[in-house]
Design a protein around this motif. Sequence first.
Motif, PDB file in Angstrom:
ATOM      1  N   ILE A 106       0.870  -1.181   0.000  1.00 29.94           N
ATOM      2  CA  ILE A 106       0.000   0.000   0.000  1.00 29.94           C
ATOM      3  C   ILE A 106       0.902   1.225   0.000  1.00 29.94           C
ATOM      4  CG2 ILE A 106      -1.901   1.153   1.154  1.00 29.94           C
ATOM      5  CD1 ILE A 106      -2.468  -1.747   0.245  1.00 29.94           C
ATOM      6  N   SER A 107       0.817   2.024  -1.047  1.00 30.46           N
ATOM      7  CA  SER A 107       1.727   3.166  -1.189  1.00 30.46           C
ATOM      8  C   SER A 107       1.005   4.356  -1.796  1.00 30.46           C
ATOM      9  CB  SER A 107       2.919   2.777  -2.074  1.00 30.46           C
ATOM     10  OG  SER A 107       2.479   2.298  -3.322  1.00 30.46           O
ATOM     11  N   PRO A 108       1.578   5.565  -1.664  1.00 30.08           N
ATOM     12  CA  PRO A 108       0.974   6.747  -2.277  1.00 30.08           C
ATOM     13  C   PRO A 108       0.958   6.623  -3.798  1.00 30.08           C
ATOM     14  CG  PRO A 108       2.613   7.372  -0.627  1.00 30.08           C
ATOM     15  CD  PRO A 108       2.773   5.895  -0.851  1.00 30.08           C
ATOM     16  N   SER A 109      -0.069   7.171  -4.422  1.00 29.52           N
ATOM     17  CA  SER A 109      -0.149   7.133  -5.881  1.00 29.52           C
ATOM     18  C   SER A 109       0.913   8.043  -6.498  1.00 29.52           C
ATOM     19  CB  SER A 109      -1.537   7.566  -6.350  1.00 29.52           C
ATOM     20  OG  SER A 109      -1.762   8.928  -6.025  1.00 29.52           O
ATOM     21  N   LEU A 110       1.273   7.761  -7.750  1.00 30.70           N
ATOM     22  CA  LEU A 110       2.284   8.575  -8.437  1.00 30.70           C
ATOM     23  C   LEU A 110       1.814  10.025  -8.579  1.00 30.70           C
ATOM     24  CD1 LEU A 110       3.406   6.079 -11.246  1.00 30.70           C
ATOM     25  CD2 LEU A 110       4.578   6.621  -9.090  1.00 30.70           C
ATOM     26  N   GLU A 111       0.518  10.217  -8.804  1.00 25.77           N
ATOM     27  CA  GLU A 111      -0.016  11.577  -8.935  1.00 25.77           C
ATOM     28  C   GLU A 111       0.129  12.344  -7.628  1.00 25.77           C
ATOM     29  OE1 GLU A 111      -1.845   9.057 -12.043  1.00 25.77           O
ATOM     30  OE2 GLU A 111      -1.459   8.857  -9.901  1.00 25.77           O
ATOM     31  N   ALA A 112      -0.135  11.649  -6.522  1.00 27.71           N
ATOM     32  CA  ALA A 112      -0.020  12.306  -5.218  1.00 27.71           C
ATOM     33  C   ALA A 112       1.426  12.703  -4.942  1.00 27.71           C
ATOM     34  CB  ALA A 112      -0.528  11.374  -4.118  1.00 27.71           C
ATOM     35  N   ILE A 113       2.358  11.837  -5.321  1.00 31.00           N
ATOM     36  CA  ILE A 113       3.781  12.152  -5.122  1.00 31.00           C
ATOM     37  C   ILE A 113       4.191  13.323  -6.005  1.00 31.00           C
ATOM     38  CG2 ILE A 113       6.128  11.266  -5.391  1.00 31.00           C
ATOM     39  CD1 ILE A 113       5.036   8.493  -4.718  1.00 31.00           C
ATOM     40  N   ALA A 114       3.760  13.316  -7.290  1.00 25.63           N
ATOM     41  CA  ALA A 114       4.142  14.376  -8.226  1.00 25.63           C
ATOM     42  C   ALA A 114       3.588  15.730  -7.803  1.00 25.63           C
ATOM     43  CB  ALA A 114       3.655  14.014  -9.628  1.00 25.63           C
ATOM     44  N   LEU A 115       2.369  15.731  -7.247  1.00 26.93           N
ATOM     45  CA  LEU A 115       1.740  16.985  -6.843  1.00 26.93           C
ATOM     46  C   LEU A 115       2.101  17.391  -5.424  1.00 26.93           C
ATOM     47  CD1 LEU A 115      -1.839  16.382  -8.333  1.00 26.93           C
ATOM     48  CD2 LEU A 115      -0.028  17.847  -9.264  1.00 26.93           C
ATOM     49  N   ILE A 169      -0.879   1.906  12.597  1.00 22.96           N
ATOM     50  CA  ILE A 169      -0.295   1.503  11.316  1.00 22.96           C
ATOM     51  C   ILE A 169       0.441   2.696  10.736  1.00 22.96           C
ATOM     52  CG2 ILE A 169      -0.810   0.706   8.976  1.00 22.96           C
ATOM     53  CD1 ILE A 169      -1.157  -1.392  11.155  1.00 22.96           C
ATOM     54  N   SER A 170       1.648   2.447  10.250  1.00 23.01           N
ATOM     55  CA  SER A 170       2.460   3.542   9.723  1.00 23.01           C
ATOM     56  C   SER A 170       1.810   4.155   8.490  1.00 23.01           C
ATOM     57  CB  SER A 170       3.861   3.036   9.366  1.00 23.01           C
ATOM     58  OG  SER A 170       3.787   2.056   8.359  1.00 23.01           O
ATOM     59  N   THR A 171       2.178   5.388   8.229  1.00 21.08           N
ATOM     60  CA  THR A 171       1.718   6.055   7.006  1.00 21.08           C
ATOM     61  C   THR A 171       2.249   5.286   5.801  1.00 21.08           C
ATOM     62  OG1 THR A 171       1.748   8.182   8.143  1.00 21.08           O
ATOM     63  CG2 THR A 171       1.759   8.227   5.740  1.00 21.08           C
ATOM     64  N   PRO A 172       1.453   5.071   4.760  1.00 19.13           N
ATOM     65  CA  PRO A 172       1.933   4.338   3.587  1.00 19.13           C
ATOM     66  C   PRO A 172       3.251   4.916   3.067  1.00 19.13           C
ATOM     67  CG  PRO A 172      -0.412   4.729   3.428  1.00 19.13           C
ATOM     68  CD  PRO A 172       0.060   5.507   4.615  1.00 19.13           C
ATOM     69  N   PRO A 173       4.170   4.055   2.595  1.00 19.15           N
ATOM     70  CA  PRO A 173       3.929   2.647   2.237  1.00 19.15           C
ATOM     71  C   PRO A 173       4.063   1.670   3.408  1.00 19.15           C
ATOM     72  CG  PRO A 173       6.124   3.292   1.577  1.00 19.15           C
ATOM     73  CD  PRO A 173       5.479   4.536   2.126  1.00 19.15           C
ATOM     74  N   PHE A 174       3.267   0.576   3.338  1.00 16.97           N
ATOM     75  CA  PHE A 174       3.423  -0.556   4.246  1.00 16.97           C
ATOM     76  C   PHE A 174       2.935  -1.807   3.525  1.00 16.97           C
ATOM     77  CE2 PHE A 174      -0.786   1.201   5.197  1.00 16.97           C
ATOM     78  CZ  PHE A 174      -1.597   0.080   5.114  1.00 16.97           C
ATOM     79  N   MET A 175       3.252  -2.970   4.099  1.00 19.44           N
ATOM     80  CA  MET A 175       2.972  -4.235   3.433  1.00 19.44           C
ATOM     81  C   MET A 175       1.845  -5.001   4.129  1.00 19.44           C
ATOM     82  SD  MET A 175       5.161  -4.145   0.967  1.00 19.44           S
ATOM     83  CE  MET A 175       4.995  -5.823   0.331  1.00 19.44           C
ATOM     84  N   ILE A 176       1.086  -5.727   3.317  1.00 15.07           N
ATOM     85  CA  ILE A 176       0.092  -6.676   3.818  1.00 15.07           C
ATOM     86  C   ILE A 176       0.476  -8.046   3.278  1.00 15.07           C
ATOM     87  CG2 ILE A 176      -2.329  -7.400   3.804  1.00 15.07           C
ATOM     88  CD1 ILE A 176      -3.128  -4.510   3.511  1.00 15.07           C
ATOM     89  N   THR A 177       0.725  -8.991   4.182  1.00 10.80           N
ATOM     90  CA  THR A 177       1.108 -10.350   3.797  1.00 10.80           C
ATOM     91  C   THR A 177      -0.111 -11.255   3.901  1.00 10.80           C
ATOM     92  OG1 THR A 177       3.334  -9.961   4.676  1.00 10.80           O
ATOM     93  CG2 THR A 177       2.715 -12.240   4.210  1.00 10.80           C
ATOM     94  N   ILE A 178      -0.392 -11.991   2.834  1.00 11.27           N
ATOM     95  CA  ILE A 178      -1.573 -12.854   2.787  1.00 11.27           C
ATOM     96  C   ILE A 178      -1.132 -14.281   2.483  1.00 11.27           C
ATOM     97  CG2 ILE A 178      -3.854 -13.201   1.770  1.00 11.27           C
ATOM     98  CD1 ILE A 178      -3.623 -10.335   0.649  1.00 11.27           C
ATOM     99  N   MET A 179      -1.576 -15.217   3.317  1.00 15.51           N
ATOM    100  CA  MET A 179      -1.257 -16.628   3.100  1.00 15.51           C
ATOM    101  C   MET A 179      -2.509 -17.372   2.680  1.00 15.51           C
ATOM    102  SD  MET A 179       0.616 -19.293   5.690  1.00 15.51           S
ATOM    103  CE  MET A 179       2.017 -18.177   5.749  1.00 15.51           C
TER     104      MET A 179
END
Length: 238
Positions: A106-115, A169-179
């Motif tokens: 889960i991470s910020p979108s490229l548009e959000a980073i660019a703006l 939960i930390s501000t994105p990015p962070f990971m979700i592991t699914i088994m």
Amino acid sequence: MKKRITGRFTVILFVIGFMTATQYNTVNMDDSRDSRDTWEIRQQLSREKQLHSELLSEISLLDETLGKYSDEATQDPQAVLKETVKDLQNSAGLSQVIGPGIELEISPSLEAIALGTEITEIPPDLLIRLVNEINRFDGIELAIAGERVINTTAIRDINGYTTVNTEPISTPPFMITIMATSMEEARKLSSYLTASAIHDDFYIDDLTITISEPQEELALPAFDEEINMEHLQAGEGE
């Protein structure tokens, strides 16, 4: 006389035509209603069959456990008890498990980073919707940012922070592991989440979901907090 007969004949044809059209519409409406009712019944039957299958699996597992205890050939009942406790711990998420699955970033979108958009914590309701999407598959285990999710896990807002098991939960990015239960199920889950509309919900909040390729071995941490059992009551024996 001839005109009168022609007029009556016209009226009779009109009445017959009107009755035929009315009957045709009625038949069509009935077919539509019956088709819809049949489809609803089929859906309900499918849900009942799935529930029945799950109950049979649970009964089979319980019978197998009881068989271990009642088998006179069992020379080490203590070993059987330890194995049962281990199985229960695994089911409750109290031990680390390793198996096939996928990871979500889960991470910020490229548009959000660019703006230069400020990225805050993921909203609890959005995270819950994602977990619900994942749990459409049976036998799923997951951890969010290192926090193991079990039946009693709460995802909520505490003092402005999104928490899992009361841990922020930390501000994105962070990971979700699914088994998943198998590599095949992991591939199905990956395909399902790739096509899911949940991506649009995340994009609205300036977030994206990146799905990894299915992996043979992923590790899920054990649930390391005290389980809340305040609503459980012990039965009284006679």
